[in-house]
Scaffold this motif. Sequence first.
Motif, PDB file in Angstrom:
ATOM      1  N   GLY A  90     -28.969  78.146  83.307  1.00 31.40           N
ATOM      2  CA  GLY A  90     -29.063  77.915  81.869  1.00 31.40           C
ATOM      3  C   GLY A  90     -28.467  79.048  81.061  1.00 31.40           C
ATOM      4  N   LYS A  91     -28.693  80.283  81.503  1.00 33.43           N
ATOM      5  CA  LYS A  91     -28.147  81.438  80.783  1.00 33.43           C
ATOM      6  C   LYS A  91     -26.623  81.470  80.867  1.00 33.43           C
ATOM      7  N   VAL A  92     -26.086  81.224  82.051  1.00 33.57           N
ATOM      8  CA  VAL A  92     -24.624  81.204  82.210  1.00 33.57           C
ATOM      9  C   VAL A  92     -24.040  80.054  81.396  1.00 33.57           C
ATOM     10  N   HIS A  93     -24.659  78.901  81.482  1.00 33.05           N
ATOM     11  CA  HIS A  93     -24.167  77.726  80.759  1.00 33.05           C
ATOM     12  C   HIS A  93     -24.204  77.960  79.248  1.00 33.05           C
ATOM     13  N   SER A  94     -25.285  78.522  78.715  1.00 30.89           N
ATOM     14  CA  SER A  94     -25.363  78.755  77.270  1.00 30.89           C
ATOM     15  C   SER A  94     -24.333  79.787  76.819  1.00 30.89           C
ATOM     16  N   GLY A  95     -24.069  80.781  77.646  1.00 35.35           N
ATOM     17  CA  GLY A  95     -23.023  81.748  77.316  1.00 35.35           C
ATOM     18  C   GLY A  95     -21.650  81.115  77.283  1.00 35.35           C
ATOM     19  N   PHE A  98     -21.319  78.931  74.195  1.00 35.77           N
ATOM     20  CA  PHE A  98     -21.036  79.769  73.023  1.00 35.77           C
ATOM     21  C   PHE A  98     -19.548  80.088  72.944  1.00 35.77           C
ATOM     22  N   LEU A  99     -18.933  80.384  74.093  1.00 28.69           N
ATOM     23  CA  LEU A  99     -17.481  80.640  74.098  1.00 28.69           C
ATOM     24  C   LEU A  99     -16.696  79.376  73.751  1.00 28.69           C
ATOM     25  N   ASN A 100     -17.157  78.240  74.256  1.00 30.01           N
ATOM     26  CA  ASN A 100     -16.432  76.981  74.039  1.00 30.01           C
ATOM     27  C   ASN A 100     -16.418  76.536  72.584  1.00 30.01           C
ATOM     28  N   ALA A 107      -9.164  73.306  75.923  1.00 29.00           N
ATOM     29  CA  ALA A 107      -9.392  74.510  76.722  1.00 29.00           C
ATOM     30  C   ALA A 107     -10.864  74.708  77.062  1.00 29.00           C
ATOM     31  N   ALA A 108     -11.749  74.006  76.383  1.00 28.61           N
ATOM     32  CA  ALA A 108     -13.181  74.215  76.584  1.00 28.61           C
ATOM     33  C   ALA A 108     -13.631  73.835  77.995  1.00 28.61           C
ATOM     34  N   ASN A 109     -13.182  72.702  78.496  1.00 31.49           N
ATOM     35  CA  ASN A 109     -13.577  72.285  79.848  1.00 31.49           C
ATOM     36  C   ASN A 109     -13.033  73.226  80.910  1.00 31.49           C
ATOM     37  N   ALA A 110     -11.793  73.635  80.741  1.00 28.11           N
ATOM     38  CA  ALA A 110     -11.199  74.574  81.699  1.00 28.11           C
ATOM     39  C   ALA A 110     -11.953  75.898  81.680  1.00 28.11           C
ATOM     40  N   THR A 111     -12.356  76.352  80.513  1.00 29.79           N
ATOM     41  CA  THR A 111     -13.105  77.598  80.402  1.00 29.79           C
ATOM     42  C   THR A 111     -14.467  77.470  81.069  1.00 29.79           C
ATOM     43  N   MET A 112     -15.100  76.330  80.891  1.00 29.67           N
ATOM     44  CA  MET A 112     -16.408  76.104  81.510  1.00 29.67           C
ATOM     45  C   MET A 112     -16.307  76.139  83.034  1.00 29.67           C
TER      46      MET A 112
END
Length: 157
Positions: A90-95, A98-100, A107-112
């Motif tokens: 959850g912490k990694v995902h929320s971080g 926030f970047l996305n 680019a959001a999916n690739a970044t995730m």
Amino acid sequence: MLLFWRIYAVAYLVVAAAILPPTLGRFSHLSPIDLIDLLVFTPIAVVGLWSAAFRHLSLPTNTWKILLFISVFWRALSVGNIILFNDLVGKVHSGLVFLNTRMAPAAANATMVLGLAISFILGSLVVVPPLIALYRNAYGDESLLRLMSPMRARQPA
């Protein structure tokens, strides 16, 4: 390969020594699994890495095998505890979310995916080498290659 083990052993020892004072400062807030991991299995990992890197510690082979057996099962329990109860995912995902929010949708999916892959690789670099070092100490340097060899599977029983 020996240079990798030496650099990794020293880096692991430095990181373990660096996290010890702040962790002991919140000693009463640690779970029993975290305490056992910190006080028992971190020193086992340091000893195993140091022995694989510098060959200063010579324990009987069965001792290394017992330490390897205990460490493999403990590491699975410890990683499961970190993922399930410390809410690491959850912490990694929320971080990453926030970047996305600050980038284009394409680019959001690739970044995730890239962020999750990097976190998996970094986690593996912390967990796997101490186990490999214990394995090498228990069974010898070349035993890992023999274990993964395709010729081993073809040999009759």
